[in-house]
Design an enzyme around this catalytic site. Structure first.
Site, PDB file in Angstrom:
ATOM      1  N   ALA A  66       0.875  -1.171   0.000  1.00 21.48           N
ATOM      2  CA  ALA A  66       0.000   0.000   0.000  1.00 21.48           C
ATOM      3  C   ALA A  66       0.914   1.223   0.000  1.00 21.48           C
ATOM      4  O   ALA A  66       2.068   1.149   0.433  1.00 21.48           O
ATOM      5  CB  ALA A  66      -0.879  -0.013   1.243  1.00 21.48           C
ATOM      6  N   GLY A 111       0.588  -4.879   0.954  1.00 23.11           N
ATOM      7  CA  GLY A 111      -0.634  -4.927   0.150  1.00 23.11           C
ATOM      8  C   GLY A 111      -0.426  -5.658  -1.175  1.00 23.11           C
ATOM      9  O   GLY A 111      -1.389  -6.190  -1.742  1.00 23.11           O
ATOM     10  N   GLU A 114      -0.885  -9.205  -0.368  1.00 22.21           N
ATOM     11  CA  GLU A 114      -2.323  -9.415  -0.116  1.00 22.21           C
ATOM     12  C   GLU A 114      -3.108  -9.450  -1.432  1.00 22.21           C
ATOM     13  O   GLU A 114      -4.077 -10.198  -1.568  1.00 22.21           O
ATOM     14  CB  GLU A 114      -2.847  -8.316   0.818  1.00 22.21           C
ATOM     15  CG  GLU A 114      -2.225  -8.438   2.210  1.00 22.21           C
ATOM     16  CD  GLU A 114      -2.486  -7.223   3.087  1.00 22.21           C
ATOM     17  OE1 GLU A 114      -1.952  -6.138   2.761  1.00 22.21           O
ATOM     18  OE2 GLU A 114      -3.222  -7.342   4.071  1.00 22.21           O
ATOM     19  N   GLU A 134       4.376  -4.974   7.491  1.00 20.01           N
ATOM     20  CA  GLU A 134       3.614  -3.875   8.092  1.00 20.01           C
ATOM     21  C   GLU A 134       4.059  -3.551   9.510  1.00 20.01           C
ATOM     22  O   GLU A 134       4.048  -2.388   9.919  1.00 20.01           O
ATOM     23  CB  GLU A 134       2.105  -4.202   8.082  1.00 20.01           C
ATOM     24  CG  GLU A 134       1.460  -4.120   6.707  1.00 20.01           C
ATOM     25  CD  GLU A 134       1.607  -5.372   5.865  1.00 20.01           C
ATOM     26  OE1 GLU A 134       2.363  -6.289   6.254  1.00 20.01           O
ATOM     27  OE2 GLU A 134       0.957  -5.443   4.808  1.00 20.01           O
TER      28      GLU A 134
HETATM   29  N1  DAK Z   1       4.606   3.141  -0.882  1.00 24.35           N
HETATM   30  C1  DAK Z   1       4.975   4.289  -1.502  1.00 24.35           C
HETATM   31  N2  DAK Z   1       6.089   4.409  -2.224  1.00 24.35           N
HETATM   32  C2  DAK Z   1       6.882   3.350  -2.323  1.00 24.35           C
HETATM   33  C3  DAK Z   1       6.582   2.112  -1.693  1.00 24.35           C
HETATM   34  C4  DAK Z   1       5.354   2.022  -0.959  1.00 24.35           C
HETATM   35  N3  DAK Z   1       4.929   0.891  -0.369  1.00 24.35           N
HETATM   36  N4  DAK Z   1       7.576   1.241  -1.965  1.00 24.35           N
HETATM   37  C5  DAK Z   1       8.455   1.907  -2.736  1.00 24.35           C
HETATM   38  N5  DAK Z   1       8.055   3.166  -2.942  1.00 24.35           N
HETATM   39  C6  DAK Z   1       8.739   4.209  -3.704  1.00 24.35           C
HETATM   40  C7  DAK Z   1       9.945   4.748  -2.937  1.00 24.35           C
HETATM   41  O1  DAK Z   1       9.535   5.719  -2.018  1.00 24.35           O
HETATM   42  C8  DAK Z   1      10.768   5.319  -4.071  1.00 24.35           C
HETATM   43  O2  DAK Z   1      10.226   6.574  -4.449  1.00 24.35           O
HETATM   44  P1  DAK Z   1      11.202   7.842  -4.774  1.00 24.35           P
HETATM   45  O3  DAK Z   1      12.002   8.020  -3.534  1.00 24.35           O
HETATM   46  O4  DAK Z   1      12.040   7.371  -5.954  1.00 24.35           O
HETATM   47  O5  DAK Z   1      10.254   8.948  -5.112  1.00 24.35           O
HETATM   48  C9  DAK Z   1      10.513   4.346  -5.224  1.00 24.35           C
HETATM   49  O6  DAK Z   1       9.306   3.669  -4.891  1.00 24.35           O
HETATM   50  C10 DAK Z   1      11.612   3.300  -5.378  1.00 24.35           C
HETATM   51  O7  DAK Z   1      11.813   2.676  -4.098  1.00 24.35           O
HETATM   52  P2  DAK Z   1      13.255   2.569  -3.399  1.00 24.35           P
HETATM   53  O8  DAK Z   1      14.127   3.693  -3.817  1.00 24.35           O
HETATM   54  O9  DAK Z   1      13.023   2.371  -1.956  1.00 24.35           O
HETATM   55  O10 DAK Z   1      13.792   1.230  -4.084  1.00 24.35           O
HETATM   56  P3  DAK Z   1      14.804   0.156  -3.458  1.00 24.35           P
HETATM   57  O11 DAK Z   1      15.138  -0.765  -4.558  1.00 24.35           O
HETATM   58  O12 DAK Z   1      15.911   0.837  -2.730  1.00 24.35           O
HETATM   59  O13 DAK Z   1      13.944  -0.631  -2.359  1.00 24.35           O
HETATM   60  C11 DAK Z   1      11.953  -1.752  -1.522  1.00 24.35           C
HETATM   61  C12 DAK Z   1      12.801  -1.400  -2.772  1.00 24.35           C
HETATM   62  C13 DAK Z   1      10.682  -2.455  -2.033  1.00 24.35           C
HETATM   63  C14 DAK Z   1      12.729  -2.762  -0.641  1.00 24.35           C
HETATM   64  C15 DAK Z   1      11.637  -0.498  -0.714  1.00 24.35           C
HETATM   65  O14 DAK Z   1      11.080   0.479  -1.625  1.00 24.35           O
HETATM   66  C16 DAK Z   1      10.656  -0.735   0.374  1.00 24.35           C
HETATM   67  O15 DAK Z   1      11.015  -1.259   1.428  1.00 24.35           O
HETATM   68  N6  DAK Z   1       9.410  -0.304   0.119  1.00 24.35           N
HETATM   69  C17 DAK Z   1       8.366  -0.412   1.126  1.00 24.35           C
HETATM   70  C18 DAK Z   1       7.916  -1.831   1.214  1.00 24.35           C
HETATM   71  C19 DAK Z   1       6.881  -1.998   2.285  1.00 24.35           C
HETATM   72  O16 DAK Z   1       7.133  -1.755   3.466  1.00 24.35           O
HETATM   73  N7  DAK Z   1       5.717  -2.394   1.852  1.00 24.35           N
HETATM   74  C20 DAK Z   1       4.595  -2.583   2.725  1.00 24.35           C
HETATM   75  C21 DAK Z   1       3.865  -1.320   2.722  1.00 24.35           C
HETATM   76  S1  DAK Z   1       2.720  -1.307   4.044  1.00 24.35           S
HETATM   77  C22 DAK Z   1      -4.058  -0.831   6.432  1.00 24.35           C
HETATM   78  C23 DAK Z   1      -4.123  -0.909   5.090  1.00 24.35           C
HETATM   79  C24 DAK Z   1      -3.087  -1.449   4.387  1.00 24.35           C
HETATM   80  C25 DAK Z   1      -1.999  -1.883   5.018  1.00 24.35           C
HETATM   81  C26 DAK Z   1      -1.915  -1.769   6.376  1.00 24.35           C
HETATM   82  C27 DAK Z   1      -2.926  -1.265   7.097  1.00 24.35           C
HETATM   83  N8  DAK Z   1      -5.138  -0.227   7.137  1.00 24.35           N
HETATM   84  C28 DAK Z   1      -5.963   0.661   6.379  1.00 24.35           C
HETATM   85  C29 DAK Z   1      -5.256  -0.370   8.525  1.00 24.35           C
HETATM   86  C30 DAK Z   1      -0.928  -2.347   4.233  1.00 24.35           C
HETATM   87  C31 DAK Z   1       0.245  -1.766   4.386  1.00 24.35           C
HETATM   88  C32 DAK Z   1       1.328  -1.979   3.461  1.00 24.35           C
HETATM   89  O17 DAK Z   1       1.241  -2.534   2.388  1.00 24.35           O
END
Ligand code: DAK
Length: 257
Positions: A66, A111, A114, A134
């Site tokens: 997400a 997400g 999911e 998360e």
């Molecule tokens: N959201 C927004 N932007 C994202 C992103 C994300 N999940 N993942 C990557 N990006 C963006 C980065 O910010 C970056 O943008 P710029 O800085 O270039 O503008 C671009 O994509 C490239 O990412 P990186 O520079 O970080 O690329 P790397 O190769 O260095 O790293 C990575 C790739 C996938 C390991 C890293 O980007 C990362 O850790 N991303 C986050 C992964 C993550 O934590 N995903 C889970 C997200 S939390 C709920 C509803 C939903 C949820 C929970 C609760 N409720 C309503 C209660 C679900 C939550 C999630 O899914």
């Protein structure tokens, strides 16, 4: 006109959806979810739909989760609405009457994982990375992960992944049953085409009946589920597909469904 966030390609009822926000690794924001919902609601209404394949644009990510930047400012009420919107959309995907396959071509986190879990099965490229990270962000999976993940991989492994937030590679995802197959990224496209050929060549009503029997049967006790199977088996004999399929076998030719 704003650019499409979901590309839709339809080839004889095999529909391929590509989530296209590559600069943010295809992260799911409200706009992506709204567009996905609208695409799925159109697909729900189609009689000639045969299968749906979902992938992410680019070579780095399926969906990296997400959208964290968008979620950061949400109040509890807004978070609940956001989760409800996503749950409704993923339910639409899960209950499509045709097979749905996630082609996971890179990061498949939060997400994104999911979304893959709401598909019937997943195929991954060998560079794919999976996880429910998360808790590292101070939340829990909100798009069904705490419920669909244990149903797919068992509660112990789901607890491991959801409480540590650790990431796993495609090999481990295969071993725990999160994905059905792993292949080199360069071969994923050819696999998608082969899958489309296979699913497109089978009897559409029997494919739908097989999905219905498995999906609906899983929520029932065994005897009720077996009765459901019998009813759907008999239903198959009411249409033309069974006649064509069995006649083709006896006449040593390919069926024409
Ligand atoms: N959201 C927004 N932007 C994202 C992103 C994300 N999940 N993942 C990557 N990006 C963006 C980065 O910010 C970056 O943008 P710029 O800085 O270039 O503008 C671009 O994509 C490239 O990412 P990186 O520079 O970080 O690329 P790397 O190769 O260095 O790293 C990575 C790739 C996938 C390991 C890293 O980007 C990362 O850790 N991303 C986050 C992964 C993550 O934590 N995903 C889970 C997200 S939390 C709920 C509803 C939903 C949820 C929970 C609760 N409720 C309503 C209660 C679900 C939550 C999630 O899914």
């Amino acid at each position: 006109m704003s650019e499409k966030l979901i590309e839709v390609v339809d080839s004889a009822g095999i529909v391929r959806l590509t989530i296209s926000r590559p600069k943010a690794l295809n992260a799911l924001n409200s706009d992506v979810l709204a567009e996905l919902d609208s695409v799925l609601s159109d697909l729900e209404a189609r009689d000639n739909l045969r299968a749906v394949l979902i992938t992410g644009a680019g070579e780095k990510a399926f969906v990296a989760g997400a959208d964290i930047a968008e979620m950061r400012e949400k109040s509890p009420e807004q978070a609940r609405d956001f989760a409800r919107q996503a749950l409704r959309t993923l339910k639409r995907l899960e209950t499509l009457p045709v097979p749905t396959v996630a082609l996971v071509n890179g990061f498949c986190l939060g997400g994104g994982c999911e979304l893959a879990l709401a598909c019937d099965w997943a195929v991954a490229s060998d560079n794919a990375i999976f996880g429910q990270p998360e808790v590292l962000l101070g939340v829990i999976p909100g798009f069904g992960g705490t419920q669909r993940l244990p149903r797919r991989v068992g509660p112990a492994m789901a607890l491991d992944l959801c409480t540590t937030g650790r990431k796993i590679d495609a090999g481990e995802a295969l071993r725990i049953g999160l994905v059905n197959r792993v292949m080199p990224q360069a071969e994923l496209e050819a696999y998608a085409e082969e899958l489309a050929r296979q699913l497109g060549g089978n009897g559409p009503q029997s494919v739908r009946a097989a999905k219905q029997a498995i999906h609906d049967g899983m929520d029932q006790d065994l005897d009720s589920a077996l009765a459901l199977e019998t009813a759907l088996f008999a239903f198959c004999f009411a249409g033309e597909e069974q006649t064509e399929g069995m006649s083709a076998f006896v006449e040593k030719r390919k069926p024409n469904f």
